[in-house]
Motif scaffolding. Structure first.
Motif, short mmCIF file in Angstrom:
data_model
loop_
_atom_site.label_atom_id
_atom_site.label_comp_id
_atom_site.label_asym_id
_atom_site.label_seq_id
_atom_site.Cartn_x
_atom_site.Cartn_y
_atom_site.Cartn_z
N ALA A 68 36.37 -56.16 -6.46
CA ALA A 68 37.89 -55.49 -6.46
C ALA A 68 37.82 -54.40 -5.55
N VAL A 69 36.77 -53.79 -5.06
CA VAL A 69 36.72 -52.75 -3.94
C VAL A 69 37.09 -53.37 -2.63
N ARG A 70 36.10 -54.35 -2.43
CA ARG A 70 36.41 -55.07 -1.11
C ARG A 70 38.13 -55.77 -0.87
N CYS A 71 38.39 -56.17 -2.22
CA CYS A 71 39.79 -56.71 -2.09
C CYS A 71 40.79 -55.67 -1.79
N ALA A 72 40.57 -54.50 -2.32
CA ALA A 72 41.59 -53.45 -2.23
C ALA A 72 41.35 -52.70 -0.55
N GLN A 73 40.33 -52.80 -0.25
CA GLN A 73 40.23 -52.15 1.15
C GLN A 73 40.86 -53.23 2.18
N GLU A 74 40.60 -54.62 2.13
CA GLU A 74 41.13 -55.61 2.76
C GLU A 74 42.64 -55.57 2.45
N LEU A 75 43.14 -55.19 1.52
CA LEU A 75 44.62 -55.23 1.27
C LEU A 75 45.28 -54.08 1.96
N GLN A 76 44.61 -52.96 1.77
CA GLN A 76 45.21 -51.57 2.56
C GLN A 76 45.22 -51.76 3.82
N LEU A 77 44.07 -52.13 4.59
CA LEU A 77 43.93 -52.38 6.02
C LEU A 77 44.94 -53.35 6.46
N ALA A 78 45.14 -54.38 6.08
CA ALA A 78 46.05 -55.41 6.35
C ALA A 78 47.75 -55.12 6.30
N THR A 79 47.80 -54.16 5.16
CA THR A 79 49.25 -53.85 4.71
C THR A 79 49.70 -52.56 5.85
N GLN A 80 48.60 -51.87 6.21
CA GLN A 80 48.91 -50.81 7.23
C GLN A 80 49.10 -51.43 8.44
N SER A 81 48.20 -52.44 8.80
CA SER A 81 48.28 -53.02 10.15
C SER A 81 49.62 -53.72 10.34
N ILE A 82 50.11 -54.75 9.50
CA ILE A 82 51.20 -55.36 9.64
C ILE A 82 52.45 -54.42 9.41
N GLU A 83 52.50 -53.62 8.41
CA GLU A 83 53.54 -52.49 8.24
C GLU A 83 54.02 -51.72 9.60
N THR A 84 52.81 -51.28 10.12
CA THR A 84 53.11 -50.49 11.49
C THR A 84 53.68 -51.10 12.46
N GLN A 85 53.32 -52.49 12.38
CA GLN A 85 53.74 -53.36 13.67
C GLN A 85 55.47 -53.82 13.37
N GLU A 86 55.47 -54.22 12.15
CA GLU A 86 57.08 -54.79 11.76
C GLU A 86 57.93 -53.56 11.29
N HIS A 87 57.57 -52.64 10.73
CA HIS A 87 58.46 -51.35 10.21
C HIS A 87 57.90 -50.38 10.59
N SER A 88 57.76 -49.90 11.85
CA SER A 88 56.91 -48.53 12.34
C SER A 88 57.55 -47.39 11.88
N LYS A 89 59.14 -47.67 11.60
CA LYS A 89 59.63 -46.31 11.09
C LYS A 89 59.58 -45.92 9.63
N ARG A 90 59.78 -47.00 8.94
CA ARG A 90 59.47 -47.06 7.52
C ARG A 90 58.38 -48.10 6.86
N PRO A 91 57.22 -47.67 7.20
CA PRO A 91 56.18 -48.85 6.80
C PRO A 91 56.07 -48.77 5.25
N LEU A 92 55.90 -49.92 4.76
CA LEU A 92 55.30 -49.85 3.21
C LEU A 92 54.14 -49.45 2.96
N ASN A 93 54.02 -48.53 1.88
CA ASN A 93 52.77 -47.99 1.74
C ASN A 93 52.31 -48.45 0.10
N ILE A 94 51.33 -48.46 0.05
CA ILE A 94 50.50 -48.79 -1.34
C ILE A 94 49.41 -47.86 -1.83
#
Length: 555
Positions: A68-94
């Protein structure tokens, strides 16, 4: 229904409601795209199962906490990476909460306390972060434990036991030490010897007045303060200007600032004029700011001192709900420390005095008896509190009409703190009720002078109005009731005072409109109930009642 054990991950999209409010179609598509391109593939890769979706929230089951922890870490890092690239002004956060424990399975759903705890952890996690329970942390390998931060035990709504929580990638914001707000008086700057005399005397008097207040602690070490008071003294010929500000010690934020211009350069005159006024303002601003950090939290999560801070701020809300709500918050504090004098006093004042201050009905007998019992117990624990003795006086006056005992009680409050505005106002109310309208008006005007911007000034104005009515000056009374109504619009006691005054001066149409507004705002209004209140029950009011009866108000 079968029983098992697993790890539960609760995921929430931060700020989803605001996203939907801005553009619902865009928000739905963004979350759906994130769910299909990131959430589902990453969960599958770590052998998890999404068993519930709630628009902006997801619950996922894993066989082990480590997965569960490894999944959550990967999900957070992937979300931050993609959202920063595609929606830099209003990135989606979880944010993510993880718990491990016993579960119950019903069809495809998962139930049990383990799920509830995971949801509470998610609610406390910071955006972009993970919060895991001690049960999860205990099963992690060294590689993972080294990157998690220990946040100690935390309390959660509807979870009876405290839970030790671990966070990634950073620690949670620290909980403030469970203590009353601490204030450090830094002093007042000066440029000349005369200004320095004023600055020194004023700083000393501010410390003394703050030290007399219940609910604050004055500290001598600047590092120990939550709030800092400083200012300046500036002289121009025969005048002195005093500036003061209240600063948050943690972030340097200016919370409040005020300026006082005085036609005197005598240090003692200036201190006598300024210190009571600015200290009352400091007291109120500290209470409001202290409660600001707590308003979004469940009462079940708050410490005893936090509950007192929140109750104190609720008293400053000039409504029945604010005053009565403060009493209800104090009840939560009493559940933690049943004998704490301040919690007893707040519960007694909030629940016992809400009716006479914000309504037109007497205090219910059982509420009054409970409030008087609590205030008596509180005074036994601490008889040097201005607030305690003032609340006791109010209960004696409004609950029993025992003005002589009420006067003794409020004089105790003013012995502790001669410039306590609520004490001065309470004494004014007692004097008016006892038949000394002029002295009562004088005492209440002094309360207004000490703290003209106090949230309770609408109560003080109303009391001055009652004084003028008792003195047979309805025109003057009308002006004071209007002031009260402007500060706290359409409170039934203010509307009643306005109705009486306009009727007495012969403005029948306005009196009728005000009486209709009174009934609208207080459908249970009855003249017979009002007459039970002290200020309306004296012989001074008999001629007035004979005329009010002609208004057609329900009796």
């Amino acid at each position: 229904m079968r029983k098992g054990r697993a790890a539960i991950v609760a995921i929430d999209v931060v700020g989803y409601s605001a996203m939907v409010g801005a553009d619902e179609h865009v928000a739905l598509n963004r979350v759906r795209s994130w769910q299909e391109t990131l959430l589902r593939p990453i969960v599958r890769r770590h052998h998890g199962r999404i068993f519930k979706t709630m628009g902006d929230g997801f619950l996922v089951e894993f066989p082990l906490g480590e997965k569960a922890v490894r999944c959550a870490q990967e999900l957070q890092l992937a979300t931050q990476s993609i959202e920063t690239q595609e929606h830099s002004k209003r990135p989606l956060n979880i944010r993510v909460g993880i718990n491990e424990g016993d579960l119950y399975y019903q069809d495809d759903d998962v139930l049990g306390d383990c799920v509830n705890v995971a949801a509470r952890l998610e609610g406390m996690a910071t955006p972009g972060g993970i919060l895991a329970s001690d049960e999860v942390f205990a099963g992690l390998d060294d590689e993972l434990t080294e990157v998690f931060h220990d946040n100690g035990n935390r309390k959660f709504k509807n979870i009876p036991r405290p839970i030790r929580v671990w966070s990634w990638p950073q620690k949670l914001p620290p909980l403030r030490e469970a203590t009353k707000p601490r204030v450090f008086v830094e002093g007042f700057s000066s440029r000349s010897a005369d200004e320095e005399d004023v600055a020194d005397v004023l700083a000393t008097e501010v410390q003394r007045h703050l030290g007399q207040l219940t609910g604050l602690e004055v500290v001598q070490n600047p590092d120990a303060g939550h709030y800092v008071v400083n200012g300046s003294a500036r002289q121009s010929k025969s005048r002195m200007r005093v500036g003061v500000q209240l600063i948050g010690a943690d972030d340097g934020r200016q919370i409040w600032a005020e300026r006082y211009d005085l036609d005197s350069v005598d240090p003692f005159d200036i201190a006598d004029l300024c210190a009571p006024r600015l200290v009352m303002s400091i007291r109120r601003r500290v209470a409001a700011d202290d409660a600001r950090r707590l308003r979004d939290k469940s009462l079940d999560e708050l410490s005893f001192e936090d509950l007192l801070a929140l109750a104190g701020a609720s008293f400053f809300n000039p409504t029945f709900e604010g005053w009565h709500g403060a009493g209800l918050i104090a009840e939560h504090a009493l559940a933690i420390e049943p004998n704490a004098f301040m919690a007893l006093a707040m519960a007694a004042a909030g629940l016992g005095l809400a009716n006479p201050f914000y309504g037109v009905e007497p205090i219910p007998h059982d509420v009054l008896m409970k409030a008087l019992g609590r205030i008596t117990a509180a005074i036994r624990a601490n008889n040097r509190s201005d607030m305690l003795h003032s609340a006791h006086a109010g209960l004696l006056l409004h609950g029993h009409g025992r003005s002589a005992e009420a006067l003794t009680a409020v004089n105790h409050a003013l012995d502790v703190n001669p410039d306590y505005n609520m004490g001065l106002w309470t004494r004014g109310s007692i004097e008016i009720f006892s038949g000394d309208a002029e002295q009562g008006i004088s005492s209440t005007l002094r309360a207004i002078e000490v703290a003209a911007d106090d949230p309770y000034v609408h109560l003080y104005n109303r009391t001055v109005g009652h004084g003028h009515l008792c003195a047979r000056r309805p025109d003057d009374a009308l002006e004071w009731f209007r002031k009260a109504d402007q500060l706290a619009p359409e409170l039934p006691p203010n509307l009643l005072g306005l109705t009486i005054c306009t009727h007495l001066i012969g403005n029948r149409e306005e009196a009728k409109a005000l009486s209709e507004a009174l009934i609208r705002n207080c459908p249970t209004f009855r003249l017979s109930l009002v007459r039970a209140l002290p200020v309306y029950g004296t012989d001074l009011w008999k001629p007035i009642w004979n005329r009010i009866a002609k208004l057609g108000l329900p009796n």
